[in-house]
Design a protein around this motif. Sequence first.
Motif, mmCIF file in Angstrom:
data_model
loop_
_atom_site.group_PDB
_atom_site.id
_atom_site.type_symbol
_atom_site.label_atom_id
_atom_site.label_comp_id
_atom_site.label_asym_id
_atom_site.label_seq_id
_atom_site.Cartn_x
_atom_site.Cartn_y
_atom_site.Cartn_z
ATOM 1 N N GLN A 149 0.824 -1.208 0.000
ATOM 2 C CA GLN A 149 0.000 0.000 0.000
ATOM 3 C C GLN A 149 0.858 1.257 0.000
ATOM 4 O OE1 GLN A 149 -3.506 0.024 -0.235
ATOM 5 N NE2 GLN A 149 -3.055 2.170 -0.707
ATOM 6 N N ALA A 150 1.978 1.214 0.708
ATOM 7 C CA ALA A 150 2.871 2.376 0.727
ATOM 8 C C ALA A 150 3.461 2.621 -0.661
ATOM 9 C CB ALA A 150 3.979 2.174 1.749
ATOM 10 N N TRP A 151 3.851 1.562 -1.350
ATOM 11 C CA TRP A 151 4.368 1.707 -2.713
ATOM 12 C C TRP A 151 3.285 2.251 -3.645
ATOM 13 C CZ3 TRP A 151 9.185 1.915 -4.160
ATOM 14 C CH2 TRP A 151 10.179 1.224 -3.452
ATOM 15 N N TYR A 152 2.059 1.771 -3.458
ATOM 16 C CA TYR A 152 0.926 2.226 -4.286
ATOM 17 C C TYR A 152 0.725 3.734 -4.113
ATOM 18 C CZ TYR A 152 -3.863 2.361 -6.147
ATOM 19 O OH TYR A 152 -4.989 2.652 -6.874
ATOM 20 N N ASP A 153 0.654 4.168 -2.856
ATOM 21 C CA ASP A 153 0.459 5.591 -2.590
ATOM 22 C C ASP A 153 1.659 6.413 -3.044
ATOM 23 O OD1 ASP A 153 -1.920 4.840 -1.511
ATOM 24 O OD2 ASP A 153 -1.498 5.494 0.531
ATOM 25 N N LEU A 154 2.836 5.820 -2.940
ATOM 26 C CA LEU A 154 4.043 6.517 -3.378
ATOM 27 C C LEU A 154 4.001 6.772 -4.883
ATOM 28 C CD1 LEU A 154 6.822 7.670 -2.696
ATOM 29 C CD2 LEU A 154 7.774 5.375 -2.972
ATOM 30 N N ALA A 155 3.508 5.802 -5.638
ATOM 31 C CA ALA A 155 3.384 5.991 -7.089
ATOM 32 C C ALA A 155 2.473 7.177 -7.402
ATOM 33 C CB ALA A 155 2.840 4.715 -7.733
ATOM 34 N N LEU A 156 1.343 7.247 -6.717
ATOM 35 C CA LEU A 156 0.406 8.351 -6.945
ATOM 36 C C LEU A 156 1.011 9.691 -6.540
ATOM 37 C CD1 LEU A 156 -2.902 6.716 -5.621
ATOM 38 C CD2 LEU A 156 -2.155 6.948 -7.997
ATOM 39 N N LEU A 157 1.707 9.696 -5.412
ATOM 40 C CA LEU A 157 2.272 10.948 -4.911
ATOM 41 C C LEU A 157 3.423 11.424 -5.792
ATOM 42 C CD1 LEU A 157 1.821 12.981 -2.714
ATOM 43 C CD2 LEU A 157 3.306 11.658 -1.206
ATOM 44 N N LYS A 163 7.015 13.637 -10.711
ATOM 45 C CA LYS A 163 8.066 12.629 -10.884
ATOM 46 C C LYS A 163 7.454 11.386 -11.535
ATOM 47 C CE LYS A 163 10.860 14.199 -6.946
ATOM 48 N NZ LYS A 163 11.533 13.805 -5.684
ATOM 49 N N ILE A 164 7.076 11.512 -12.800
ATOM 50 C CA ILE A 164 6.292 10.470 -13.447
ATOM 51 C C ILE A 164 7.100 9.197 -13.672
ATOM 52 C CG2 ILE A 164 6.771 11.272 -15.789
ATOM 53 C CD1 ILE A 164 3.402 9.924 -14.439
ATOM 54 N N ALA A 169 8.120 3.553 -11.653
ATOM 55 C CA ALA A 169 9.013 2.628 -10.948
ATOM 56 C C ALA A 169 8.332 2.085 -9.695
ATOM 57 C CB ALA A 169 10.316 3.335 -10.582
ATOM 58 N N ALA A 170 7.617 2.947 -8.978
ATOM 59 C CA ALA A 170 6.882 2.498 -7.791
ATOM 60 C C ALA A 170 5.755 1.547 -8.193
ATOM 61 C CB ALA A 170 6.323 3.698 -7.034
ATOM 62 N N ALA A 171 5.099 1.839 -9.315
ATOM 63 C CA ALA A 171 4.033 0.959 -9.800
ATOM 64 C C ALA A 171 4.593 -0.413 -10.179
ATOM 65 C CB ALA A 171 3.334 1.596 -10.993
ATOM 66 N N LEU A 187 -3.616 0.957 -11.309
ATOM 67 C CA LEU A 187 -2.606 1.978 -11.049
ATOM 68 C C LEU A 187 -1.853 2.330 -12.328
ATOM 69 C CD1 LEU A 187 -0.944 3.760 -9.145
ATOM 70 C CD2 LEU A 187 0.441 1.746 -8.588
ATOM 71 N N PHE A 188 -1.467 1.328 -13.085
ATOM 72 C CA PHE A 188 -0.767 1.586 -14.343
ATOM 73 C C PHE A 188 -1.657 2.343 -15.326
ATOM 74 C CE2 PHE A 188 2.373 -1.665 -13.093
ATOM 75 C CZ PHE A 188 3.534 -1.035 -13.510
ATOM 76 N N MET A 189 -2.936 2.004 -15.367
ATOM 77 C CA MET A 189 -3.853 2.712 -16.256
ATOM 78 C C MET A 189 -3.956 4.184 -15.856
ATOM 79 S SD MET A 189 -4.994 0.754 -18.660
ATOM 80 C CE MET A 189 -6.548 1.422 -19.233
ATOM 81 N N PHE A 190 -4.057 4.420 -14.554
ATOM 82 C CA PHE A 190 -4.151 5.799 -14.067
ATOM 83 C C PHE A 190 -2.884 6.579 -14.420
ATOM 84 C CE2 PHE A 190 -3.160 8.932 -10.786
ATOM 85 C CZ PHE A 190 -4.279 9.739 -10.846
ATOM 86 N N LEU A 191 -1.730 5.972 -14.181
ATOM 87 C CA LEU A 191 -0.473 6.657 -14.483
ATOM 88 C C LEU A 191 -0.324 6.902 -15.981
ATOM 89 C CD1 LEU A 191 2.023 4.872 -12.050
ATOM 90 C CD2 LEU A 191 0.979 7.129 -11.799
#
Length: 362
Positions: A149-157, A163-164, A169-171, A187-191
């Motif tokens: 979950q921390a990695w997931y939120d880190l990707a969004l943040l 820092k796309i 990388a987090a995703a 998550l990948f779709m959102f990014l």
Amino acid sequence: MRKLLVGLLCMTVGCATTATSTTPSAPSSSGAPEASAKTEVKDPVSLDTLKAEIQKARESKDWPRLQSLARELAQREPENGEALAYAGMASIMLGQKEEGIAELEKSVTVKDSAPIRYILASVLRGEDQPQQALEHLERAVALDEEAVQAWYDLALLRAQVGKIDDAFAAADRVKALAPEAPQAEALFMFLSQWHAAMRVPPEAAAHNAQGSKLATEGHVEEAITEFEAALKLAADYADAHYNLALLLSRKGEKPRAEQEYRKAIPGFHEREKLLRADAQNNLAFLMVERGVKTEEPVTLVRAAIAVRGERASYLDTLARACDARKDKECAVEAFRKLLASSAKLPFDVKTHAEQRLQALAP
């Protein structure tokens, strides 16, 4: 027991340390006035008892009591990071966010903790402090590399602060830790959509976002207007072409939808390959629907499968495309995989697959 309860009450609301009797003392036998009795000073509650009461307050979600007891423990044990953390969490639950953040930040200087860093990041994000939140999330995953979950939120943040590449990388880490989780794919779709929006003027991205919102709410015509406005500002905005194609297809304007998919596919960046795969599959399906029997639909859907795997919708398209070309072996294999998939198939899709499989391989 009474002494224990009184002690806890004094810790919570405070008690006077001295008291004077309100009843006059009886005279002594000598006639001299008796000296006032000394008030008994209560011993502080033992640390073990205090910690037990903290756990009770935490479990019962008695936030005022938890805050008071945890702060008392932190005063008595200044190096107790857990006490500071409990006090901070209670403060936040009571709406005292500034105090809570300060207590949590102090707790991680005493004893660093991935969960507390994660909580801090969540609170700071809610307070619109993304950079500070990012620092805590980065530290959280450094302390616990398995925290999905921390990695997931880190990707969004990371995406939020621009820092796309680091976000992807987090995703990737989320996908590695939870390969079967649907949230990883989402998550990948959102990014991918975020990446696409970053490559066009902000006004175009805003129109596309508004169009997506309207489409979700069922306002198809208004959504189409927004997507068209986005494309006037950024003619090569692949995501807007894709979104427009979806709605045109829903309206029955299949030829125009096909044109929009063809404009979208070459415009997707490599970071947006999941979106491109969906566009390829959708275009292939439209072509099969209008009776195309060439190799192109098969090629398109196989390219999509190479990126996103044998999704049920892709297998359905592949089976129909192969069936249209009279490629019996390909069609039978795809129909069988479709029916064996764990996905819940729409009734018409399942029925069609069963009927065609019966006809092709009785």
